[in-house]
Design a protein around this motif. Structure first.
Motif, PDB file in Angstrom:
ATOM      1  N   ILE A 161      -2.717  -2.410   7.420  1.00 20.47           N
ATOM      2  CA  ILE A 161      -2.057  -1.159   7.068  1.00 20.47           C
ATOM      3  C   ILE A 161      -1.661   0.001   7.695  1.00 20.47           C
ATOM      4  N   ALA A 162      -0.120   0.600   7.566  1.00 24.11           N
ATOM      5  CA  ALA A 162      -0.248   1.201   8.120  1.00 24.11           C
ATOM      6  C   ALA A 162       0.059   2.849   8.595  1.00 24.11           C
ATOM      7  N   LEU A 163       0.192   3.415   9.420  1.00 22.94           N
ATOM      8  CA  LEU A 163       0.061   4.619   9.809  1.00 22.94           C
ATOM      9  C   LEU A 163       0.965   5.383   9.149  1.00 22.94           C
ATOM     10  N   PRO A 164       1.216   6.323   8.864  1.00 28.36           N
ATOM     11  CA  PRO A 164       2.276   6.277   8.069  1.00 28.36           C
ATOM     12  C   PRO A 164       3.256   7.407   9.423  1.00 28.36           C
ATOM     13  N   THR A 165       2.973   7.484  10.927  1.00 28.22           N
ATOM     14  CA  THR A 165       3.842   7.674  11.987  1.00 28.22           C
ATOM     15  C   THR A 165       5.054   6.503  12.453  1.00 28.22           C
ATOM     16  N   GLU A 166       4.784   5.351  12.168  1.00 28.10           N
ATOM     17  CA  GLU A 166       5.179   4.444  12.385  1.00 28.10           C
ATOM     18  C   GLU A 166       5.956   3.084  11.670  1.00 28.10           C
ATOM     19  N   LEU A 167       6.774   2.495  12.048  1.00 32.38           N
ATOM     20  CA  LEU A 167       7.138   1.047  11.281  1.00 32.38           C
ATOM     21  C   LEU A 167       8.400   1.726  10.914  1.00 32.38           C
ATOM     22  N   VAL A 168       8.702   2.493  10.457  1.00 29.68           N
ATOM     23  CA  VAL A 168      10.267   2.904   9.459  1.00 29.68           C
ATOM     24  C   VAL A 168      11.349   2.092  10.547  1.00 29.68           C
ATOM     25  N   ASN A 216       4.691   5.095   5.300  1.00 24.25           N
ATOM     26  CA  ASN A 216       3.299   4.500   5.269  1.00 24.25           C
ATOM     27  C   ASN A 216       2.141   6.163   4.606  1.00 24.25           C
ATOM     28  N   ASP A 217       2.042   6.609   2.715  1.00 29.60           N
ATOM     29  CA  ASP A 217       1.237   7.162   3.161  1.00 29.60           C
ATOM     30  C   ASP A 217      -0.546   6.983   2.742  1.00 29.60           C
ATOM     31  N   PHE A 218      -0.305   5.412   3.173  1.00 25.89           N
ATOM     32  CA  PHE A 218      -1.970   5.158   1.944  1.00 25.89           C
ATOM     33  C   PHE A 218      -2.850   6.051   2.610  1.00 25.89           C
ATOM     34  N   TRP A 219      -3.110   5.997   4.151  1.00 21.47           N
ATOM     35  CA  TRP A 219      -4.386   7.293   4.837  1.00 21.47           C
ATOM     36  C   TRP A 219      -4.396   8.033   4.769  1.00 21.47           C
ATOM     37  N   PRO A 220      -3.661   8.949   3.973  1.00 22.27           N
ATOM     38  CA  PRO A 220      -4.068  10.316   4.469  1.00 22.27           C
ATOM     39  C   PRO A 220      -4.760  10.409   2.279  1.00 22.27           C
ATOM     40  N   ASN A 221      -3.489   9.844   1.755  1.00 20.63           N
ATOM     41  CA  ASN A 221      -3.484   9.894   0.575  1.00 20.63           C
ATOM     42  C   ASN A 221      -5.200   9.931   0.260  1.00 20.63           C
ATOM     43  N   THR A 241       0.438  -1.030   0.165  1.00 19.73           N
ATOM     44  CA  THR A 241       0.545  -0.013  -0.338  1.00 19.73           C
ATOM     45  C   THR A 241       0.774   1.200   0.001  1.00 19.73           C
ATOM     46  N   GLU A 242       2.048   0.990   0.545  1.00 21.20           N
ATOM     47  CA  GLU A 242       3.053   2.598   0.506  1.00 21.20           C
ATOM     48  C   GLU A 242       3.292   3.149  -1.367  1.00 21.20           C
ATOM     49  N   ASN A 243       3.131   1.766  -1.957  1.00 21.92           N
ATOM     50  CA  ASN A 243       3.779   1.751  -3.888  1.00 21.92           C
ATOM     51  C   ASN A 243       2.189   3.237  -3.930  1.00 21.92           C
ATOM     52  N   TYR A 272      -5.738   6.346  13.994  1.00 27.52           N
ATOM     53  CA  TYR A 272      -6.452   5.577  13.126  1.00 27.52           C
ATOM     54  C   TYR A 272      -8.071   6.210  12.590  1.00 27.52           C
ATOM     55  N   ALA A 273      -8.328   6.032  14.256  1.00 24.71           N
ATOM     56  CA  ALA A 273     -10.005   7.186  14.060  1.00 24.71           C
ATOM     57  C   ALA A 273      -9.543   8.509  13.317  1.00 24.71           C
ATOM     58  N   ASP A 274      -8.336   8.842  14.235  1.00 30.00           N
ATOM     59  CA  ASP A 274      -8.409  10.372  13.122  1.00 30.00           C
ATOM     60  C   ASP A 274      -8.150  10.419  11.775  1.00 30.00           C
ATOM     61  N   ILE A 275      -8.269  10.138  11.406  1.00 31.45           N
ATOM     62  CA  ILE A 275      -6.803  10.255   9.938  1.00 31.45           C
ATOM     63  C   ILE A 275      -8.290   9.306   9.649  1.00 31.45           C
ATOM     64  N   ILE A 276      -8.427   8.320   9.345  1.00 28.09           N
ATOM     65  CA  ILE A 276     -10.346   8.093   8.190  1.00 28.09           C
ATOM     66  C   ILE A 276     -11.174   8.022   9.230  1.00 28.09           C
TER      67      ILE A 276
END
Length: 725
Positions: free
Chosen positions: A266-273, A281-286, A234-236, A326-330
Motif C-alpha cells: 500500500i503506497a505512501l502519500p509521498t510516492e508514485l504520482v 495515497n493518504d491511506f496510512w495517515p488516515n 486504498t486511495e478511495n 513506513y516505520a515513521d507513519i505506522i
C-alpha cells in the motif's frame, strides 16, 4: 386422688425425662451430623482422587489460578508487561479464538505479553473443510470477502470479544492480523455490501489490480495484483471508511493492536504520482490516526514483504529506501534483514559478534522494528525442513534476550517439523500449535526479557570464540548461549555477588565474586541468570525433552525426560494414573502400543506459592514404510545436539540433497535416527553437526546398512553393527 407433693414429683420427673430426651437427641443428631459430614468429606476426597487419576488435574477454571490476598494478581503471577513493544508476542497462527482462550493461563505463564491472531475478517470457504493444509487450506483467511469480524477458521465476533475479555484477566494483549491490501480474486465471493459501500467493483479494486504485476516497480507493487487477491483501491475514501469501521469494531471487542500484512503493498502519500498513480495515497495517515483516536496505546506494525521481486528476482532499491518512512507513519515494521541473519545463525552455527544483527541496516531505529526467527512465510517456504527446535532456540535466545526490537515467536502447527510440515498429529485449522512455544528454554528467555526492561545491553564473544555469546543487561542479568561443547566461562560482571542458578533447562550454577562471573556453561545450552527484584513469584514450568522434531516416534519404545522448574511438587499422569517426579526423571513407554495409537503424558507442577500449571504432550507410534532404510547414529559427547545425515550414491554422481543434509531425529540418550527412502546404487552416508563430521572431509562416506547404529571410531571399518536396544 394425688396430693400436691406427688403431683410436683411427677411433674419434676417428666421434666427431667424431657430434658434428657432432648439432650440425647441433640447429641445423637450431632454425632450423626459429624459422621455424615465425615462421610461426605471422605466421599469428596475419594471423588477428587478418582477424578485426578482418571482425567488429570482440571485447571480450566480461573479460580484454580487465584492467589488470595494479592491486589494485582496478574503481575504478581506472570510478570507480563503493559507495553507490547517491551515484551514478547506469540503468533498463534491459525489457532481459533476459543483455542487461544482455553490456553491463556499457559501463554501467560510462558511469559508472552501479547498474542497475535491470524486474519479475523470474513473470507472464502472452499468446501467447509477444516484441514490446515488440504482441501480447506490455511491461506483461505488471506482471501478477504468483507471487512467484517469473523470467519469459519477462527470464530465469531462474540468469540473474539470473549477472548479479549478473558485475556485482560491475565494481562495479555490481543493483536489481530489485518489484510488491507487485497480481497479475494474470486470476484463472485466478494460481499455485495462491500462493493456497494466502495462505490462499485472498479472503485473497490484498482483497475490494474485485476492483473498480476509483471515488473518490480513501486507502482506495480502497490497497484497490481501481487498475491492471492485483487489489489484494493486504498486511495478511495469510501474503502478507507469501511476499513476504519472494521478496525474500530475490533477495538470495541477489546483488541489492543494490529499487524498489517504486506503493508508496503500500500503506497505512501509521498510516492508514485510521478510513476502514473492518479493521486497520492493518504491511506496510512488516515488509518493510523483513526486507530490512535480510538485507542491511543494501540501497538501497530506493518509487515514488510520480501525485497526480491517474484517475477524478475530483482530488488527495487526504493523498496529498501522507504522502509523507514513506513516505520515513521505506522509506528513499527517487520525487519527485512531478519530472516537472512537468522539463517546465518542457524545454518552456519556461528554466533560471533560479526554475525550479530545490525539493526541500522533496516532503514530505521531498533525500537521501531519487529523481529522473528520465522513466520508463516518462511515456514511454508521450507524452514521446517532444516530448522530444528534446538536451532530455533539458539536464534530466539540471541534475538529475544536483547532489549532492542520487539520479538515475535511463531507457533508451528502441532507436530510440524522436518518431516511433517503439515501432517503432524493435528492437521486442523483452529487447533493449538506445537507445544514448543512453552519449551523451558524459550520460556526462560521470555521471562529474562520481561525482567530486563529498561536495562542497557552489551553483547560480546568471550575469548573471541564464535560459538559462545554473552548478552549482558545492565547490572541485573546475563544470558549466555553456547552452541558448542562445555565452556568454562570467566568474564567481568556487574552482577551482585552470589551464586546464580540457571533459569533455563540445563543444570548450571555460576559464581559472581570480585567482579568476575565464573562457571561451566554446558554444551549446546542456554544459561539465563538474573536478580529477581520486587514482589515476583517463582513461576512453575513443566516440559518434556528427549524426542524428535515432531510428536511421532518410530522405535519400539520411546524414552523421554520430564522437566520441572520452580515446583515444590510435580506429577505426571499417564495411562489414567498419576505419579510424582523430580526434574530429570526418565520414563520409557510404547512397547504395548499399536501403530497409529497416541499416548498422552500430562505434567502438572505446583509452586511454593500454590500456583498450578499443566501441559499435555501427545506421542503417536508410527510404523516405518517397508521401503524405508532406518539408520541410527550415536552422537559423541563433544558434538552439538543438531545432527545431520548426508547421503549420496553412484560414487557421487547421484546427490539427494545439499550439504549438510537432512536433520536426524533425536530419540534420547544421544541416539539419533533417520529413515532413508531414496533409491540408488551403493548409497554412502556421512554424519555431521555442522562443525564436526564423520567420516572426515578427506574420506568417502560409509556404506548404508539398514538398522545399523553408526558410532564415531578411530577407523571406519570397525563400526559395530548393532541394534538400538
Amino acid at each position: 386422688m394425688l396430693n400436691d407433693k406427688m403431683t410436683k414429683n411427677i411433674l419434676m420427673v417428666m421434666v427431667i425425662v424431657v430434658v434428657v430426651t432432648i439432650c440425647a437427641t441433640i447429641i445423637i443428631k450431632s454425632l450423626n451430623n459429624d459422621n455424615n459430614s465425615q462421610a461426605s468429606n471422605n466421599k469428596i476426597a475419594e471423588e477428587e482422587i478418582n477424578y485426578e487419576e482418571k482425567y488429570g488435574v482440571d485447571l480450566s477454571k480461573e479460580e484454580e489460578y487465584e492467589i488470595k490476598g494479592k491486589a494485582d494478581m496478574t503481575k504478581y503471577k506472570y510478570g507480563l508487561l503493559d507495553d507490547i513493544e517491551d515484551g514478547v508476542i506469540l503468533y498463534a497462527w491459525c489457532w481459533s479464538f476459543k483455542t487461544i482462550e482455553e490456553n491463556l493461563a499457559e501463554i501467560a505463564t510462558a511469559g508472552y505479553s501479547a498474542v497475535l491472531t491470524s486474519p479475523v475478517t470474513e473470507c472464502i470457504n472452499t468446501d467447509n473443510s477444516m484441514k490446515l493444509f488440504g482441501k480447506g487450506k490455511w491461506d483461505n483467511h488471506l482471501q478477504v470477502t468483507d471487512y467484517k469480524i469473523g470467519n469459519y477458521q477462527l470464530g465469531t465476533k462474540e468469540e473474539l470479544e470473549s477472548l479479549c475479555k478473558s485475556a485482560e484477566k491475565y494481562g495479555i494483549k490481543i493483536m489481530v492480523d489485518v489484510i488491507a491490501n487485497q480481497v479475494t480474486d474470486k470476484k463472485e465471493k466478494i460481499s455485495q455490501s462491500l462493493i456497494d459501500a466502495a462505490g462499485g467493483i472498479n472503485s473497490l479494486i484498482h483497475i490494474s489490480g485485476f492483473s498480476r504485476a509483471t515488473s518490480n516497480t513501486r507502482l506495480a507493487k502497490t497497484y497490481f495484483k501481487n498475491g492471492l487477491g485483487f489489489d484494493v483501491n486504498t486511495e478511495n475514501p469510501a474503502v478507507q471508511k469501511c476499513l476504519i469501521e472494521f478496525l474500530k469494531e475490533c477495538i470495541d471487542c477489546g483488541v489492543d493492536g494490529f499487524k498489517f500484512s504486506a503493508a508496503d503493498n500500500i503506497a505512501l502519500p509521498t510516492e508514485l504520482v510521478e510513476e502514473g498513480a492518479i493521486y497520492p495515497n493518504d491511506f496510512w495517515p488516515n488509518i493510523i490516526s483513526a486507530i490512535k483516536t480510538e485507542k491511543e496505546d494501540a501497538f501497530i506494525f506493518g509487515e514488510m514483504t520480501a525485497l526480491s521481486d517474484s517475477v524478475h528476482n530483482t530488488i527495487n532499491p526504493k523498496d529498501y529506501e522507504i522502509r523507514g518512512q513506513y516505520a515513521d507513519i505506522i509506528g513499527h515494521v517487520s525487519a527485512p534483514n531478519n530472516s537472512n541473519i537468522v539463517k546465518a545463525w542457524i545454518n552456519d552455527q556461528r554466533i560471533g559478534e560479526e554475525n550479530m544483527y545490525d539493526f541500522s541496516k533496516d532503514g530505521t531505529t531498533p525500537d521501531k522494528l519487529v523481529t522473528f526467527v520465522e513466520d508463516y512465510h518462511t515456514y511454508i517456504a521450507g524452514n521446517y525442513k532444516s530448522y530444528s527446535n534446538n536451532q530455533i532456540k539458539v536464534a530466539w535466545a540471541v534475538m529475544a534476550a536483547r532489549g532492542k526490537t520487539t520479538p515475535v515467536f511463531f507457533s508451528r502447527p502441532q507436530g510440524g517439523g522436518a518431516k511433517n510440515n503439515w501432517y503432524g498429529s493435528v492437521n486442523q485449522v483452529g487447533a493449538k500449535g506445537d507445544s514448543f512455544y512453552v519449551d523451558t528454554d524459550i520460556v526462560a528467555i521470555n521471562k529474562f526479557r520481561n525482567a530486563m526492561v529498561g536495562e542497557d545491553e552489551v553483547i560480546y564473544n568471550p575469548d573471541d570464540t564464535i560459538n559462545v555469546i554473552v548478552i549482558e543487561r545492565g547490572d541485573k542479568g546475563v544470558a549466555i548461549i553456547n552452541a558448542s561443547s562445555d565452556y568454562h566461562i570467566d568474564i567481568p560482571t556487574k552482577l551482585s555477588e552470589g551464586l546464580y542458578q540457571n533459569q533455563a533447562e540445563v543444570n548450571a550454577i555460576l559464581d559472581s565474586r570480585d567482579g568476575r562471573l565464573t562457571g561451566v556453561i554446558p554444551a549446546d545450552s542456554i544459561v539465563v541468570i538474573y536478580d529477581e527484584k520486587g514482589d515476583k513469584m517463582n513461576i512453575p514450568m513443566v516440559s518434556v525433552t528427549g524426542y524428535g522434531n515432531d510428536s511421532n516416534f518410530y522405535t519400539d519404545d520411546l524414552t523421554v525426560t520430564l522437566q520441572a522448574i520452580n515446583t515444590t511438587e510435580s506429577t505426571f499422569s499417564f495411562g489414567g494414573k498419576s505419579y510424582k517426579y523430580e526434574k530429570g526423571k526418565k520414563i520409557t513407554f510404547g512397547k504395548n502400543m499399536d501403530y497409529d495409537e497416541t499416548a498422552y503424558i500430562t505434567l502438572t507442577g505446583k509452586s511454593q506459592e500454590g500456583m498450578i500449571v499443566k501441559q499435555t504432550f501427545p506421542f503417536t507410534k508410527k510404523q516405518r514404510d517397508e521401503n524405508e532404510q532406518v539408520v541410527f547414529f550415536q552422537k559423541p559427547d563433544n558434538w552439538n545436539k543438531t545432527i545431520y545425515i548426508y547421503f549420496y550414491a553412484d560414487g557421487g554422481q547421484t546427490k539427494f540433497m545439499e550439504w549438510p543434509g537432512f536433520l536426524m531425529d533425536d530419540i534420547g540418550n544421544g541416539m539419533y535416527t533417520y529413515s532413508i527412502t531414496q533409491k540408488g546404487e551403493n548409497i554412502l552416508v556421512i554424519f555431521s553437526d555442522g562443525k564436526n563430521q564423520y567420516p572426515d572431509t578427506m574420506s568417502s562416506g560409509m556404506n548404508l546398512e539398514a538398522g545399523r547404529t553408526y558410532k564415531v571410531t578411530d577407523t571406519y571399518s570397525t563400526i559395530e553393527d548393532e541394534g538400538t536396544d
